[in-house]
Design a protein around this motif. Structure first.
Motif, mmCIF file in Angstrom:
data_model
loop_
_atom_site.group_PDB
_atom_site.id
_atom_site.type_symbol
_atom_site.label_atom_id
_atom_site.label_comp_id
_atom_site.label_asym_id
_atom_site.label_seq_id
_atom_site.Cartn_x
_atom_site.Cartn_y
_atom_site.Cartn_z
ATOM 1 N N TRP A 161 0.835 -1.197 0.000
ATOM 2 C CA TRP A 161 0.000 0.000 0.000
ATOM 3 C C TRP A 161 0.872 1.251 0.000
ATOM 4 O O TRP A 161 0.620 2.198 -0.746
ATOM 5 C CB TRP A 161 -0.929 -0.015 1.215
ATOM 6 C CG TRP A 161 -1.981 1.034 1.159
ATOM 7 C CD1 TRP A 161 -3.196 0.935 0.559
ATOM 8 C CD2 TRP A 161 -1.897 2.358 1.697
ATOM 9 N NE1 TRP A 161 -3.881 2.112 0.696
ATOM 10 C CE2 TRP A 161 -3.104 3.008 1.392
ATOM 11 C CE3 TRP A 161 -0.925 3.046 2.403
ATOM 12 C CZ2 TRP A 161 -3.368 4.312 1.783
ATOM 13 C CZ3 TRP A 161 -1.182 4.355 2.785
ATOM 14 C CH2 TRP A 161 -2.400 4.972 2.469
ATOM 15 N N PHE A 182 -7.724 8.890 -4.857
ATOM 16 C CA PHE A 182 -8.330 7.563 -4.940
ATOM 17 C C PHE A 182 -9.253 7.509 -6.145
ATOM 18 O O PHE A 182 -9.895 8.505 -6.492
ATOM 19 C CB PHE A 182 -9.152 7.265 -3.675
ATOM 20 C CG PHE A 182 -8.323 6.969 -2.468
ATOM 21 C CD1 PHE A 182 -8.004 5.667 -2.141
ATOM 22 C CD2 PHE A 182 -7.867 7.992 -1.660
ATOM 23 C CE1 PHE A 182 -7.233 5.382 -1.024
ATOM 24 C CE2 PHE A 182 -7.094 7.734 -0.544
ATOM 25 C CZ PHE A 182 -6.784 6.421 -0.214
ATOM 26 N N HIS A 210 -9.358 2.959 -4.939
ATOM 27 C CA HIS A 210 -8.007 2.517 -4.587
ATOM 28 C C HIS A 210 -7.055 3.700 -4.746
ATOM 29 O O HIS A 210 -7.317 4.606 -5.536
ATOM 30 C CB HIS A 210 -7.562 1.378 -5.521
ATOM 31 C CG HIS A 210 -8.429 0.181 -5.444
ATOM 32 N ND1 HIS A 210 -8.206 -0.840 -4.575
ATOM 33 C CD2 HIS A 210 -9.554 -0.146 -6.124
ATOM 34 C CE1 HIS A 210 -9.128 -1.759 -4.716
ATOM 35 N NE2 HIS A 210 -9.969 -1.369 -5.651
#
Length: 124
Positions: free
Chosen positions: A30, A74, A86
């Protein structure tokens, strides 16, 4: 430090503050999406307020020597039928700060996702 950790039950802190935080291994995948591989590689721990992680260590004590707000964009992944958002690779920004508040706003179309904190601490 993830934004939700600070917003839930974090304590504001500033440069020069002495802190004691429970930490876990960072989510490198991430972090790499948000910050890029070079910056993500510098992160050696993630603060964890809520416990319950089998990998959680004893508290790390140290002095805050750097604080940056982390923001990113995102969006849904291309070709995905759901609308789950995401992090958009390469959209992460770091903004140097002198203190970290419990609530931090988004800016310039980017969402606040946490703080990147430099901590002077004895080796673990």
């Amino acid at each position: 430090m993830d934004s939700w950790q600070m917003e839930c039950c974090g304590e504001p802190f500033a440069l020069g503050a002495e802190v004691s935080w429970a930490v876990v291994a960072p989510d490198r995948e991430w972090l790499t999406k948000v910050l890029g591989a070079e910056t993500a590689a510098t992160v050696d721990a993630a603060e964890e307020h809520h416990g319950g992680s089998p990998q959680q260590s004893a508290p790390v004590r140290g002095t805050v020597t750097g604080i940056s707000a982390v923001h990113c964009r995102f969006a849904p992944l291309p070709g995905e039928p759901d609308r789950t958002r995401h992090p958009v690779p390469g959209s992460g920004t770091l903004t140097p700060l002198s203190s970290a508040r419990r609530w931090t706003s988004g800016r310039d179309g980017l969402d606040f996702v946490g703080f990147l904190v430099d901590l002077a601490a004895p080796p673990r």
